[in-house]
Design an enzyme around this catalytic site. Structure first.
Site, PDB file in Angstrom:
ATOM      1  CE  LYS A 187      -3.912   2.092   2.442  1.00 20.50           C
ATOM      2  NZ  LYS A 187      -3.477   3.460   2.310  1.00 20.50           N
TER       3      LYS A 187
HETATM    4  P1  AMP Z   1      -6.967   5.023   2.657  1.00 19.07           P
HETATM    5  O1  AMP Z   1      -6.680   6.323   1.962  1.00 19.07           O
HETATM    6  O2  AMP Z   1      -6.214   4.858   3.927  1.00 19.07           O
HETATM    7  O3  AMP Z   1      -8.439   4.739   2.782  1.00 19.07           O
HETATM    8  O4  AMP Z   1      -6.405   3.846   1.716  1.00 19.07           O
HETATM    9  C1  AMP Z   1      -6.835   3.643   0.416  1.00 19.07           C
HETATM   10  C2  AMP Z   1      -5.884   4.303  -0.577  1.00 19.07           C
HETATM   11  O5  AMP Z   1      -4.649   3.624  -0.641  1.00 19.07           O
HETATM   12  C3  AMP Z   1      -6.362   4.248  -2.001  1.00 19.07           C
HETATM   13  O6  AMP Z   1      -7.306   5.265  -2.251  1.00 19.07           O
HETATM   14  C4  AMP Z   1      -5.079   4.457  -2.799  1.00 19.07           C
HETATM   15  O7  AMP Z   1      -4.872   5.848  -2.981  1.00 19.07           O
HETATM   16  C5  AMP Z   1      -3.995   3.951  -1.868  1.00 19.07           C
HETATM   17  N1  AMP Z   1      -3.261   2.754  -2.356  1.00 19.07           N
HETATM   18  C6  AMP Z   1      -1.940   2.593  -2.262  1.00 19.07           C
HETATM   19  N2  AMP Z   1      -1.563   1.409  -2.747  1.00 19.07           N
HETATM   20  C7  AMP Z   1      -2.679   0.786  -3.194  1.00 19.07           C
HETATM   21  C8  AMP Z   1      -2.931  -0.476  -3.799  1.00 19.07           C
HETATM   22  N3  AMP Z   1      -1.944  -1.361  -4.029  1.00 19.07           N
HETATM   23  N4  AMP Z   1      -4.221  -0.782  -4.105  1.00 19.07           N
HETATM   24  C9  AMP Z   1      -5.217   0.094  -3.855  1.00 19.07           C
HETATM   25  N5  AMP Z   1      -5.030   1.301  -3.278  1.00 19.07           N
HETATM   26  C10 AMP Z   1      -3.771   1.653  -2.938  1.00 19.07           C
END
Ligand code: AMP
Length: 744
Positions: free
Chosen positions: A392
């Site tokens: 992530k």
């Molecule tokens: P959050 O912002 O904490 O809700 O986490 C989701 C966000 O992580 C997504 O909107 C993406 O911008 C980010 N992200 C980073 N790596 C990935 C990945 N491998 N797959 C999907 N989202 C990712």
């Protein structure tokens, strides 16, 4: 400093000339100029209910047969140009009818009460009255119901006005991603109001300062206005057209245009016209409510002949649920009312999604992830399913589109057009193509990149990059794109295909380029020890943790529903409370001591998607530097409102010194979550009377990539609460005791 901040706090209304809250209809400001009140003798005779009914039945029949043909293709509003003058040319409508138009009535009839049906052109006043009633309504469902009644009338009587009605209700002029924004400066508006009403600028300014609402000030100022000539009443599509013009021009002509419409405003029209121009309608209708209201209106339109409108909700529950889902799903893949509204008027709702397909150049809603608190939860959710874990990355979400002309666009998580921010990516967009492609949409994360050390840099570095007018030669922060999904390729939408297939196509058509384009590091495994190890590796690789995704089963790209097919597993989950929360700032408390002159604390809330309301979750005063507080006070000071919104849920003991529009989302961490007699977060989910609150909340950063409706929602708060070890252990003990009590 002290002085400017004091102004954010709610005014003590003593001596205020303008009411702080909008008045109820009964006491709504009335324009009582001689010119505007028609002579008594000329007023149409007010009919009894029965008389009116008979006449309306006649009218409805003829209306249905001749004018109202919602099934035929509507002409675009531009095709049938109507100027504000045209409302005058048709038969006069009684002033009572106009002033008392109320789509919230239990007995509302979409034709009988649409007093403009003889003209077929919707008066702006009907919309303003609808907004006024909604603003005075407390419950979200009632607000939606009221709006749906108005929409239903428009669909039946004047379908060409549906598109401008929808845009005006969410205060947009065009699809969000086109970036056509109103937001006219307060001073320009104040000058137009002064010119039209003869009031002086200082007076308008001081009243606005007191009430925090230039719309109300404008409406009140109109009351005192006496006019030589009564301008023609405004119609809805004419006003919408004018607003578009205002957004496109600048300078003095902007003021002149505003003035032209403002002088013709009657009753609450002035309030909502000015608020539209400011960019804040304050009626609490956001995208989800609007889509629900539209769906409800469609069902009401289909059944208004056989069923009273206020009964449709009960009788046609399933049809409403189905229509809402179809509409919301379509909106996610095609967030463009210019396409959707003509389609819902012309085709069966079941065809909507194929009539409004996704296409490159138009951002679709990004799929979101659910937080989890550890590997054990992944196992619980995905046990037995084929899954993949991806690193992530901590950067900025980017949906990258390439259309038939080969033009590249980059959209943010909120569907804003970020293309101009990344000219460097555009310049190298050919490099990662392996197999010839005509069109594509990829989903990715852009991260800051250390070119020398060849490694990912923290999010904070990326956030220093310029947002606008970026000159490719002056870029200091280099970036690398980590691609994790493919949503569209060569004219084919892939969102209904499983991730394994999407990924296969991604790898087939694209290739990695060191430091420019990379695929998200991934591991397909169902072994939880391996997942744990991969999580630790991702942290070492400067990532936030893992995204865990299903590969084959339940593995489509879910945009309309909150899916549980993507789980995020962050490094923080290794500590006590797993994820941080993204919370909306509702209000501010005056700072004391060193913090005098700024806000010293804030009231935060989660978002309850079910009821579309913000529920208080904690007060926060920790984690801020003095500089942070200054910055927050300045930026939130611009969003101060005169009182809480009807959709803020909080206990009166928490009343802050100033209330804000729900505009800012903050990332917050805490020691744990507990049940609270005062806070309202997730109330009714875990406990019927108590909400959930955060203990020892700490500010981490502003999430300006998230809109307030994307804040952590009530269900997520409840899940976080329940997944705490103490709570789980307690539940185990309770269940054990229950079982034991059965034996004794
Ligand atoms: P959050 O912002 O904490 O809700 O986490 C989701 C966000 O992580 C997504 O909107 C993406 O911008 C980010 N992200 C980073 N790596 C990935 C990945 N491998 N797959 C999907 N989202 C990712």
């Amino acid at each position: 400093m002290q002085k400017s901040i004091t102004s954010f706090f709610k005014p003590k209304t003593e001596g205020a000339e303008v009411p702080v809250t909008p008045k109820k209809e009964k006491s709504a400001p009335k324009i009582i100029t001689k010119e505007e009140s028609p002579p008594e003798a000329k007023k149409p005779k007010i009919k009894s209910e029965d008389e009116e009914d008979t006449e309306n039945i006649k009218m409805e029949t003829s209306q249905d047969e001749t004018k109202v043909q919602p099934k035929t293709e509507p002409k675009s509003p531009a095709a049938k140009k109507v100027t504000p003058m045209q409302l005058n040319s048709a038969a006069p409508v009684s002033q009572e009818e106009e002033e008392n138009y109320d789509p919230s009535m239990e007995t509302y009839h979409p034709l009988k009460h649409a007093y403009w049906k003889a003209k077929g052109v919707t008066p702006y006043l009907a919309l303003a009255r609808t907004f006024q009633v909604i603003e005075e309504t407390k419950g979200r469902l009632k607000m939606i119901d009221t709006l749906s009644n108005f929409f239903c009338s428009v669909m039946l009587v004047s379908p060409e006005d549906l598109l401008p009605s929808v845009y005006l209700s969410i205060n947009q002029l065009a699809p969000a991603y086109e970036g056509l924004e109103l937001g006219v400066a307060d001073t320009t508006l104040m000058k137009a109001i002064c010119k039209a009403t003869g009031r002086n600028l200082a007076h308008i300014k001081s009243q606005t300062h007191l009430t925090g609402d230039l719309g109300i000030v404008a409406e009140q100022s109109r009351v005192s206005q006496r006019m030589m000539f009564r301008p023609a009443p405004l119609n809805l599509r004419g006003v919408f057209q004018k607003l578009k013009e205002v957004a496109k021009i600048s300078g003095q002509s902007k003021m002149t245009l505003v003035y032209d419409v403002f002088v013709a405003c009657r009753l609450s029209e002035a309030r909502f016209f000015i608020r539209s121009l400011i960019g804040k309608l304050r009626i609490g209708i956001a995208e989800q409510s609007l889509l629900t209201a539209l769906a409800l209106a469609l069902v009401k339109k289909n059944h208004h002949e056989e069923c009273k409108l206020n009964k449709v909700g009960d009788v046609y529950k399933d049809e409403i649920a189905e229509t809402t889902l179809l509409l919301k799903t379509t909106y996610c893949q095609c967030p463009n009312y210019d396409i959707i509204i003509p389609a819902i008027l012309k085709y069966d709702i079941k065809e909507l999604s194929t009539r409004c397909p996704m296409h490159p150049g138009m951002p679709l809603r990004p799929m979101l992830a659910q937080p989890t608190k550890g590997v054990h939860e992944v196992l619980e959710r995905f046990g037995g399913m084929h899954i993949t874990c991806e690193w992530k990355y901590d950067g900025e979400r980017a949906q990258i589109h390439c259309n038939e002309q080969g033009e590249i666009s980059i959209f943010s998580r909120n569907s804003e057009n970020n293309t101009a921010k990344y000219p460097d990516l555009i310049a190298r967009s050919k490099n990662f193509i392996k197999k010839p492609v005509e069109t594509y949409i990829i989903d990715s994360e852009i991260v800051a990149w250390d070119v020398e050390r060849k490694q990912i840099l923290p999010f904070q570095v990326l956030s220093t990059r310029k947002r606008k007018n970026v000159d490719i030669d002056e870029i200091k922060v280099q970036v690398c794109v980590y691609i994790f999904d493919l949503l569209y390729i060569n004219g084919m939408a892939l969102v209904t295909k499983p991730l394994s297939e999407r990924r296969k196509l991604l790898l087939e058509h694209f290739q990695e380029v060191e430091g420019e384009w990379k695929f998200a590091t991934a591991l397909n495994t169902n072994d939880m020890d391996e997942v744990q190890q991969f999580l630790e590796e991702s942290v070492k690789g400067n990532c936030e943790g893992l995204m865990v995704k299903t590969l084959d089963e339940e593995a489509t790209y879910e945009i309309a529903k909150r899916s549980r097919n993507w789980l995020k597993l962050k490094k923080d989950y290794l500590s006590n409370v797993g994820d941080s929360l993204d919370l909306v700032v509702l209000g501010g408390y005056r700072g004391k001591g060193r913090r005098t002159g700024t806000f010293g604390g804030f009231l935060l809330a989660c978002y309850d998607a079910e009821n579309e309301e913000y529920q208080s979750i904690c007060k926060i005063g920790t984690g801020f530097t003095d500089e942070d507080l200054k910055v927050h006070s300045e930026s939130l000071g611009k969003s101060v409102i005169s009182g809480p919104k009807s959709y803020y849920r909080y206990d009166s003991s928490l009343e802050p010194d100033a209330w804000f529009e729900p505009v800012q989302v903050w990332e917050v961490k805490c020691a744990d979550l507990s049940l609270s007699p005062i806070h309202r977060a997730a109330i009714g989910i875990v406990d019927n009377e108590r909400g959930i609150s955060l203990r020892f909340p700490r500010f981490i950063r502003i999430r300006d990539d998230k809109s307030s409706e994307n804040a952590t929602d009530a269900q997520q708060v409840a899940n976080m609460y329940q997944s705490q070890d103490q709570v789980k252990n307690n539940q185990k003990i309770c269940t054990q005791m229950d079982m034991e009590s059965e034996f004794y």
